[in-house]
Design a protein around this motif. Sequence first.
Motif, PDB file in Angstrom:
ATOM      1  N   SER A 138     -22.264  -0.330   1.673  1.00 54.58           N
ATOM      2  CA  SER A 138     -22.195  -0.139   3.122  1.00 54.58           C
ATOM      3  C   SER A 138     -21.720  -1.381   3.864  1.00 54.58           C
ATOM      4  N   ARG A 139     -21.826  -2.588   3.221  1.00 54.62           N
ATOM      5  CA  ARG A 139     -21.389  -3.825   3.893  1.00 54.62           C
ATOM      6  C   ARG A 139     -19.898  -4.091   3.728  1.00 54.62           C
ATOM      7  N   LEU A 140     -19.211  -3.285   2.933  1.00 53.73           N
ATOM      8  CA  LEU A 140     -17.784  -3.522   2.672  1.00 53.73           C
ATOM      9  C   LEU A 140     -16.975  -2.824   3.766  1.00 53.73           C
ATOM     10  N   SER A 141     -17.060  -3.347   4.960  1.00 54.68           N
ATOM     11  CA  SER A 141     -16.479  -2.678   6.124  1.00 54.68           C
ATOM     12  C   SER A 141     -14.960  -2.720   6.141  1.00 54.68           C
ATOM     13  N   LYS A 142     -14.316  -3.628   5.373  1.00 57.50           N
ATOM     14  CA  LYS A 142     -12.854  -3.726   5.346  1.00 57.50           C
ATOM     15  C   LYS A 142     -12.242  -3.142   4.082  1.00 57.50           C
ATOM     16  N   LEU A 143     -13.053  -2.533   3.248  1.00 54.93           N
ATOM     17  CA  LEU A 143     -12.557  -1.957   2.000  1.00 54.93           C
ATOM     18  C   LEU A 143     -11.642  -0.779   2.292  1.00 54.93           C
ATOM     19  N   ARG A 144     -10.434  -0.811   1.670  1.00 49.98           N
ATOM     20  CA  ARG A 144      -9.476   0.268   1.880  1.00 49.98           C
ATOM     21  C   ARG A 144      -9.312   1.156   0.656  1.00 49.98           C
ATOM     22  N   LEU A 145      -9.579   0.633  -0.532  1.00 48.04           N
ATOM     23  CA  LEU A 145      -9.390   1.406  -1.752  1.00 48.04           C
ATOM     24  C   LEU A 145     -10.605   1.236  -2.653  1.00 48.04           C
ATOM     25  N   LEU A 146     -11.213   2.363  -3.065  1.00 48.00           N
ATOM     26  CA  LEU A 146     -12.367   2.333  -3.958  1.00 48.00           C
ATOM     27  C   LEU A 146     -12.086   3.284  -5.121  1.00 48.00           C
ATOM     28  N   ASN A 147     -12.060   2.702  -6.324  1.00 46.05           N
ATOM     29  CA  ASN A 147     -11.763   3.489  -7.528  1.00 46.05           C
ATOM     30  C   ASN A 147     -13.007   3.518  -8.417  1.00 46.05           C
ATOM     31  N   LEU A 148     -13.599   4.722  -8.521  1.00 45.73           N
ATOM     32  CA  LEU A 148     -14.782   4.914  -9.359  1.00 45.73           C
ATOM     33  C   LEU A 148     -14.554   6.014 -10.391  1.00 45.73           C
ATOM     34  N   SER A 149     -13.337   6.245 -10.766  1.00 46.48           N
ATOM     35  CA  SER A 149     -13.048   7.302 -11.736  1.00 46.48           C
ATOM     36  C   SER A 149     -13.569   6.917 -13.119  1.00 46.48           C
ATOM     37  N   GLY A 150     -13.839   7.962 -13.912  1.00 43.16           N
ATOM     38  CA  GLY A 150     -14.262   7.731 -15.286  1.00 43.16           C
ATOM     39  C   GLY A 150     -15.659   7.172 -15.416  1.00 43.16           C
ATOM     40  N   ASN A 151     -16.559   7.476 -14.484  1.00 43.57           N
ATOM     41  CA  ASN A 151     -17.940   7.018 -14.576  1.00 43.57           C
ATOM     42  C   ASN A 151     -18.877   8.217 -14.817  1.00 43.57           C
ATOM     43  N   ARG A 152     -20.138   8.079 -14.433  1.00 46.47           N
ATOM     44  CA  ARG A 152     -21.137   9.121 -14.661  1.00 46.47           C
ATOM     45  C   ARG A 152     -21.759   9.607 -13.357  1.00 46.47           C
ATOM     46  N   ILE A 153     -21.030   9.531 -12.322  1.00 48.73           N
ATOM     47  CA  ILE A 153     -21.524   9.888 -10.992  1.00 48.73           C
ATOM     48  C   ILE A 153     -21.671  11.411 -10.894  1.00 48.73           C
ATOM     49  N   THR A 154     -22.803  11.845 -10.345  1.00 43.04           N
ATOM     50  CA  THR A 154     -23.067  13.279 -10.190  1.00 43.04           C
ATOM     51  C   THR A 154     -23.023  13.737  -8.737  1.00 43.04           C
ATOM     52  N   ARG A 155     -23.119  12.801  -7.823  1.00 46.85           N
ATOM     53  CA  ARG A 155     -23.173  13.177  -6.408  1.00 46.85           C
ATOM     54  C   ARG A 155     -22.453  12.130  -5.568  1.00 46.85           C
ATOM     55  N   CYS A 164     -13.021   1.497   6.986  1.00 51.26           N
ATOM     56  CA  CYS A 164     -11.598   1.283   6.758  1.00 51.26           C
ATOM     57  C   CYS A 164     -11.095   1.936   5.474  1.00 51.26           C
ATOM     58  N   LEU A 165     -11.942   2.639   4.774  1.00 49.13           N
ATOM     59  CA  LEU A 165     -11.555   3.210   3.484  1.00 49.13           C
ATOM     60  C   LEU A 165     -10.508   4.310   3.690  1.00 49.13           C
ATOM     61  N   THR A 166      -9.387   4.187   3.004  1.00 51.50           N
ATOM     62  CA  THR A 166      -8.311   5.181   3.091  1.00 51.50           C
ATOM     63  C   THR A 166      -8.126   5.949   1.799  1.00 51.50           C
ATOM     64  N   GLU A 167      -8.581   5.376   0.672  1.00 54.80           N
ATOM     65  CA  GLU A 167      -8.403   6.062  -0.608  1.00 54.80           C
ATOM     66  C   GLU A 167      -9.692   5.956  -1.423  1.00 54.80           C
ATOM     67  N   LEU A 168     -10.141   7.127  -1.943  1.00 53.14           N
ATOM     68  CA  LEU A 168     -11.344   7.190  -2.764  1.00 53.14           C
ATOM     69  C   LEU A 168     -11.016   7.997  -4.018  1.00 53.14           C
ATOM     70  N   ASN A 169     -11.131   7.340  -5.167  1.00 55.98           N
ATOM     71  CA  ASN A 169     -10.803   7.968  -6.444  1.00 55.98           C
ATOM     72  C   ASN A 169     -12.096   8.208  -7.232  1.00 55.98           C
ATOM     73  N   LEU A 170     -12.409   9.479  -7.454  1.00 57.33           N
ATOM     74  CA  LEU A 170     -13.623   9.844  -8.182  1.00 57.33           C
ATOM     75  C   LEU A 170     -13.312  10.808  -9.327  1.00 57.33           C
ATOM     76  N   ARG A 171     -12.124  10.709  -9.896  1.00 58.20           N
ATOM     77  CA  ARG A 171     -11.749  11.586 -11.003  1.00 58.20           C
ATOM     78  C   ARG A 171     -12.630  11.339 -12.225  1.00 58.20           C
ATOM     79  N   HIS A 172     -12.754  12.394 -13.030  1.00 55.40           N
ATOM     80  CA  HIS A 172     -13.415  12.296 -14.337  1.00 55.40           C
ATOM     81  C   HIS A 172     -14.839  11.744 -14.235  1.00 55.40           C
ATOM     82  N   ASN A 173     -15.629  12.352 -13.370  1.00 53.87           N
ATOM     83  CA  ASN A 173     -17.055  12.073 -13.312  1.00 53.87           C
ATOM     84  C   ASN A 173     -17.794  13.390 -13.623  1.00 53.87           C
ATOM     85  N   SER A 174     -19.040  13.472 -13.190  1.00 57.14           N
ATOM     86  CA  SER A 174     -19.834  14.701 -13.372  1.00 57.14           C
ATOM     87  C   SER A 174     -20.318  15.211 -12.023  1.00 57.14           C
ATOM     88  N   ILE A 175     -19.493  15.099 -11.018  1.00 53.86           N
ATOM     89  CA  ILE A 175     -19.875  15.401  -9.645  1.00 53.86           C
ATOM     90  C   ILE A 175     -20.053  16.907  -9.462  1.00 53.86           C
TER      91      ILE A 175
END
Length: 620
Positions: A138-155, A164-175
Motif C-alpha cells: 500500500s506504500r508503493l504509491s508510484k508503482l506502475r507495473l506489478l508482476n506476480l505471475s507464476g505464484n500461489r495467490i488465491t485471491r 499509479c499502477l497501470t499494469e497488473l500481471n497475475l497469470r498462472h496463479n490459483s486465483i
Amino acid sequence: MLFKHISMVNYEKPSVNICRTVLKPIHCTIRTCFHSNNTLRGMTDVPHLDAAGNLRLLNMQHNLISHLQDLLHLQRLVFLDLYDNRVIDMSGVSSLTSLRVLLLGKNRIQRICDVDGLTKLDVLDLHNNQISQIENVSRLSKLRLLNLSGNRITRVENLQGLNCLTELNLRHNSITSVTDVENLPRLQRLFLSANSISRLDALACLWHCRSLSELSVDGNPVALESCYRQTLLRCCSPHLQLLDMKRVTEEERRTASVSARKEDEKKKESHKQTAHKERRRLAIQNAAQQWEGLKACLELPAQNGSKEDVSPEYSPAHSPAQTNGNTQETSPDDVQSLSISDSHLAELDSETLRLFGPGALETLERCWGVQTAASVTTVAFRYIHFDSIIPMFLRIRLKFPNLTHLMFMETSITHLPQLAALAQVRRLEQISVHPEWNPVVRLTLWRSFLIYRLQHLNLQKINGTEVTMNEIMASERMFGALGHVAATETPRCRLLLLLEESRKRQLQFLLDGRGRRSGVSPDDLKENGKQLGDALSRALFSYPSRLSDGPEVRPAPHILRLIDQRLIHRASGHCVKADALQKLWPSLFSEIVRDCVLEMRDKQAFRQTRLQRFHSESHT
C-alpha cells in the motif's frame, strides 16, 4: 569486473525488456554497472563494490544469492536485477530508497515484505516465486507495473494505495476471486489468464474499472461459458481494446450495448419483483400476527411450533386438505397482485384467488373483468374469521360463475351451523377445510352434515376425498329424519322466511290447495311436495343470523354433542314409527271400518251404549 560509463546494457530475459521504457529517463545518469556474465556466476552474496556510491544499475542474474542484507552501501541504486537466484526473504531492500526497478523473478520468496521504504519504485517483478498472498504494497504509491505471475495467490486483494499502477500481471496463479481492483484508478492492463476463476461474479469488481484497456481472462473455467466474452464487453470499461489478446470490434461493442440495455431492464424488473415479494411477505406476516391475536380471543388450539416456523409463502394448495394434486410450490413471480396493504393481501394465481387477512375481502366488492372473473375456479381464505366470510358468499356466487372449489385455512370454523352457510354458493364441487385451524373438523358428524346440507350443490370432494353414494345415503338417514321433524313443527311463517322466492311460491301453491284445483296430476303434486319437503328439511339447517353484536354464548361442546345425539335418536324413532304406521294403515283402516259397521247394525243398542259412556265420562 567493474564497468564505468556504460550507456547501454544488453538484457538477457524478457522481464528486463519490459523495463526498457521505464529506464529511458535514467539511462543518461547511469555511470556504473556490474553485469553478470559467464565468468561471474555462482555468487552467493552481493559483493561490496568500489565506488558503490555512484552505482545506478546492478544486474546479478543467474546466481545463488539467498539474502539481501548486504545492500546498505548501494544508496543511489536505481535498477536492481536479481532474476534466477535463491532469494528467500526480501528483508534489506527497504534501504534502497532511490530504487525504481526491482526484478526478483524466479526466486524462492514466500512473502512480500520490507518494501515500505521504496517510495520511488516504478516496477516490481516477483514472478515465479512462492508468494501466496498480496500484502504490504500500500506504500508503493508510484508503482506502475506489478508482476506476480507464476505464484500461489488465491485471491486478489490488498491493492489499496497503488494509485499509479497501470499494469497488473497475475497469470498462472490459483486465483478464484478478484477484489480491490476497482481501487486502482489508473489500471489499464490486467492479466488473469490461467487461474481458477469459475464464476463471472468473481470478476464483478472489474465492472467499475473504467480505465481498463486490456484484459486477459483466458485459461480460466469461466472462459468456457458461452456468454463469457459478451458479458465482459457489456460490463467492463467502454475503453477496452483487447480481450484475451483479441481486438474488440465495433460490432461486438454494439451487440454488448444492446445486451447491456436488456440486462438493465431485467435488473429493474428483478428489483421491482424483489420489492413486491418483500411487501407481500410483510402483508402475510402482519395478517398472521393479527390472526394470532384473534385466535387467542377465540381460544383456538395452538399450532405446533412457533409462528416463525411457518413460511409466509405457505399456500393453501399445499395444505393437508389439498385436492388438486399439485405438490409443486407456486412461485410468486407468476401471481397477479389484486390488493395489498400492510395487513392484507389478495392475489390471483392462474385459476386460484387467495385472500389473506380480513381486508382482502374488499377485493370481492370491486368490479372484475368478465374474463378474469370467469377464470377463477378456486377461492382460498386464510387468516379470516369464517363469520366475516359468510356475507360474501352471495357475491362470490354472482361474481365467479365457474367457481368449483372453496378452501378454508385459518378461518375458525367451530360449529356445524357455520357450514350450512355454504349453501348460498349454489354450485360447488370441492370443499377443503384445514383441520388444524378449524375445530369443526374434529366433530364426528361434520362431514355427514356437510354432505346432507350441500347435496343440491353436486358436492364431489371434501378435503380431497371423494363423496360416495353410501355417505350420501347415511347422511340422509341421519339428518333427513331430524329435518323432517323440524319441518313439520315449524310455523308456516317461519318456513316462508327460510325459502327463496321460487320455493315460497311453490309452498304457498301447495298449502292453499291450488294445485288440485288447477288440474295438476296427483303424481306431480306428490313429487313437488317431496322436493319441497327435502328443501324445507335442509333449509331448516341454516346459519343463524346475529341479532346483536354482543358476544355469543355457546353451550359446552360435550353438551352440544349430547343434545345432537338425543335429537337424532328421537327423530329416528319418530321416523321408524311413521314408516310402520304407513305399512299397517291399510289393514288397520279396514278393521276400523268393519268394527264400526258391526257396531252400528243395532242402532238402538248403539245409541244406548254411547249415552251411557257419555254419562259416565261427564261425571268423572
